[in-house]
Design a protein around this motif. Sequence first.
Motif, PDB file in Angstrom:
ATOM      1  N   GLY A 301       0.784  -1.233   0.000  1.00  0.00           N
ATOM      2  CA  GLY A 301       0.000   0.000   0.000  1.00  0.00           C
ATOM      3  C   GLY A 301       0.814   1.280   0.000  1.00  0.00           C
ATOM      4  O   GLY A 301       0.282   2.357   0.268  1.00  0.00           O
ATOM      5  N   HIS A 302       2.093   1.188  -0.337  1.00  0.00           N
ATOM      6  CA  HIS A 302       2.964   2.370  -0.313  1.00  0.00           C
ATOM      7  C   HIS A 302       3.019   2.998  -1.713  1.00  0.00           C
ATOM      8  O   HIS A 302       4.004   2.867  -2.434  1.00  0.00           O
ATOM      9  CB  HIS A 302       4.368   1.996   0.152  1.00  0.00           C
ATOM     10  N   GLU A 303       1.939   3.674  -2.122  1.00  0.00           N
ATOM     11  CA  GLU A 303       1.868   4.256  -3.462  1.00  0.00           C
ATOM     12  C   GLU A 303       2.922   5.344  -3.664  1.00  0.00           C
ATOM     13  O   GLU A 303       3.520   5.464  -4.741  1.00  0.00           O
ATOM     14  CB  GLU A 303       0.473   4.843  -3.699  1.00  0.00           C
ATOM     15  N   ARG A 304       3.136   6.151  -2.638  1.00  0.00           N
ATOM     16  CA  ARG A 304       4.132   7.214  -2.765  1.00  0.00           C
ATOM     17  C   ARG A 304       5.530   6.639  -2.942  1.00  0.00           C
ATOM     18  O   ARG A 304       6.327   7.133  -3.734  1.00  0.00           O
ATOM     19  CB  ARG A 304       4.082   8.112  -1.525  1.00  0.00           C
ATOM     20  N   GLU A 305       5.802   5.579  -2.199  1.00  0.00           N
ATOM     21  CA  GLU A 305       7.094   4.905  -2.331  1.00  0.00           C
ATOM     22  C   GLU A 305       7.270   4.339  -3.742  1.00  0.00           C
ATOM     23  O   GLU A 305       8.343   4.426  -4.345  1.00  0.00           O
ATOM     24  CB  GLU A 305       7.194   3.773  -1.307  1.00  0.00           C
ATOM     25  N   ALA A 306       6.188   3.765  -4.298  1.00  0.00           N
ATOM     26  CA  ALA A 306       6.239   3.207  -5.648  1.00  0.00           C
ATOM     27  C   ALA A 306       6.541   4.296  -6.678  1.00  0.00           C
ATOM     28  O   ALA A 306       7.352   4.100  -7.596  1.00  0.00           O
ATOM     29  CB  ALA A 306       4.919   2.519  -5.982  1.00  0.00           C
ATOM     30  N   GLY A 307       5.886   5.450  -6.536  1.00  0.00           N
ATOM     31  CA  GLY A 307       6.145   6.559  -7.450  1.00  0.00           C
ATOM     32  C   GLY A 307       7.581   7.045  -7.374  1.00  0.00           C
ATOM     33  O   GLY A 307       8.208   7.353  -8.402  1.00  0.00           O
ATOM     34  N   ASN A 308       8.110   7.114  -6.165  1.00  0.00           N
ATOM     35  CA  ASN A 308       9.502   7.545  -5.998  1.00  0.00           C
ATOM     36  C   ASN A 308      10.469   6.544  -6.630  1.00  0.00           C
ATOM     37  O   ASN A 308      11.457   6.935  -7.260  1.00  0.00           O
ATOM     38  CB  ASN A 308       9.805   7.701  -4.506  1.00  0.00           C
ATOM     39  N   LEU A 309      10.173   5.255  -6.485  1.00  0.00           N
ATOM     40  CA  LEU A 309      11.007   4.223  -7.104  1.00  0.00           C
ATOM     41  C   LEU A 309      11.060   4.397  -8.616  1.00  0.00           C
ATOM     42  O   LEU A 309      12.120   4.292  -9.242  1.00  0.00           O
ATOM     43  CB  LEU A 309      10.451   2.833  -6.778  1.00  0.00           C
ATOM     44  N   GLN A 310       9.920   4.687  -9.232  1.00  0.00           N
ATOM     45  CA  GLN A 310       9.865   4.828 -10.685  1.00  0.00           C
ATOM     46  C   GLN A 310      10.636   6.058 -11.160  1.00  0.00           C
ATOM     47  O   GLN A 310      11.380   5.996 -12.147  1.00  0.00           O
ATOM     48  CB  GLN A 310       8.404   4.896 -11.131  1.00  0.00           C
ATOM     49  N   ASN A 311      10.445   7.178 -10.469  1.00  0.00           N
ATOM     50  CA  ASN A 311      11.150   8.395 -10.879  1.00  0.00           C
ATOM     51  C   ASN A 311      12.652   8.271 -10.706  1.00  0.00           C
ATOM     52  O   ASN A 311      13.431   8.715 -11.554  1.00  0.00           O
ATOM     53  CB  ASN A 311      10.624   9.598 -10.081  1.00  0.00           C
ATOM     54  N   ARG A 312      13.079   7.678  -9.594  1.00  0.00           N
ATOM     55  CA  ARG A 312      14.517   7.525  -9.370  1.00  0.00           C
ATOM     56  C   ARG A 312      15.122   6.571 -10.412  1.00  0.00           C
ATOM     57  O   ARG A 312      16.265   6.732 -10.834  1.00  0.00           O
ATOM     58  CB  ARG A 312      14.787   6.986  -7.971  1.00  0.00           C
TER      59      ARG A 312
END
Length: 530
Positions: A301-312
């Motif tokens: 459920g860590h959507e923000r973490e997932a978005g950060n992973l993709q951008n990085r």
Amino acid sequence: MSLVRKFATVGGTTLGSRVLGFARETLMAAALGTGPMADAFYAAFRFPNLFRRLFAEGAFNAAFVPLFAKEIEAGGIDGAKRFSEEVFGVLFTVLLMLTIAMELLMPLIVAWVIAPGFVDDPEKFDVTVKLAVVMFPYLMCMSLTAMLSGMLNSLHHYFAAAVAPVFLNVVLIGALGYALWQGASPLETAWYLSWGVLAAGLLQMAVLYAGVRHAGMKIGFRRPRMTPNVKRLLWLAFPAAITGGITQINQLIGQMIASTKDGAISALQYADRVYQLPLGVVGIAVGVVLLPELARALKGGHEREAGNLQNRSMEFVLFLTLPAAAALWVISDEIVRVLYERGAFSPETTAVVAGTLAIYGLGLPGFVLIKALNPGFFAREDTRTPMRITLFSVVINCVLAVSLFPLFYERGIATAEAVSGWVTALLLFVTLVRRGHWPLEKALLWRVARLLAAAVVMAVALEYASGYFADRLSSAAPLYEQILALGLLVVFAMLVYFSVAFLIGGADLGMIRRNMKRKPKSAPAEDPSE
């Protein structure tokens, strides 16, 4: 362990494998050049490689890893072990049946799929069939190896899975070295290489099985049964197999067309080997690490973490591939001359391979971005959307390859593959953004624009610098002078690029420091031995 450090773990071991791959291709160029036996071996080896990507790496990195991660979250190690044994039983049975069928049908497959242009040359056709028969069981070994790799990556044990490909290059270098030492004929050399491929597949599978046992998971063989989990895996795996094998599919299409021109298949292979270095080090590292990390973040459920992973991940990919693409475009002749031009590899062959490599270089960032974008779909158990995009890009590749090959030969096929790669990457990216699955950062877009500017500055500087070293990089110069001059050019290019990138804000030390220290919220504790 931070995301960048995980990239470095996989990328570092992949770099070792690719360097050995260069050594292998250098020996291959000296022993076989672009002669008929080189064409026969590469054509025969392409087929099990295609199926390896379709049924192994593509399908299992896309379908198996998210389901395995879900089992770990829901049922712990015991649930994941049970799921793995169910999949292993079905996979082994399917692969055994496929291998037997392909072995029996190999003459037809070579004539219609692998190298239709060889039919008019009975000797070349016969050798290709026999070599393919020897090497096809490599598919079975590598498919099981891919499953074991997926398990290790999901358990955050990255090293063993990343180092396994080294064994293929070590075995083939040994086979080539023995052939050169014995003064073997081109045909004998091709046979040594084919048996070496099969031996390497068995060795890699054994290493990965030992790695899984070391990670604390012992899997046994279960009678094949279509359990709900296996059905779900197969439902996801078919489109994922097509998507994960996009590069190999396009290369097989190119090989089919290139088989009508002597030496074209091996020329494409030599160029492919060079650009596979940055593609492997960056692309495979991102693809291998990002998928399980993204899947675990989304399941938690860590959507923000997932978005950060993709951008990085995108930031990391473009930071390293833009300068690599620029360098391959500017100094492709120098690179090919130093790596290959000796023995049966002539200056005329250098010109052909270098022209092909330069075009592959322009497609490099697109090829690597596909590796970073696909996990955004796969981690959400959506394998059909990237499959549709992949099929569209295959059509583009076919049309361009057929149209351009009569005009530009090998460079036409490379152009078709590069354009297809960029189309795939752009469509994947736009789809993710439109669905809200990729929270794009404006700061990232500005950094990418500045990195592109830094790469252009580097390319201009490298063009002038290569002229200064022209005498030392000529065919008449001693090899040690060529190696030294090329090394100095690479160091110079790196200094220019990184200096400009940091100066204009394409990258900064704070960003790198944050990425090195960042720890995923959803990740379990790391095994200190990894």
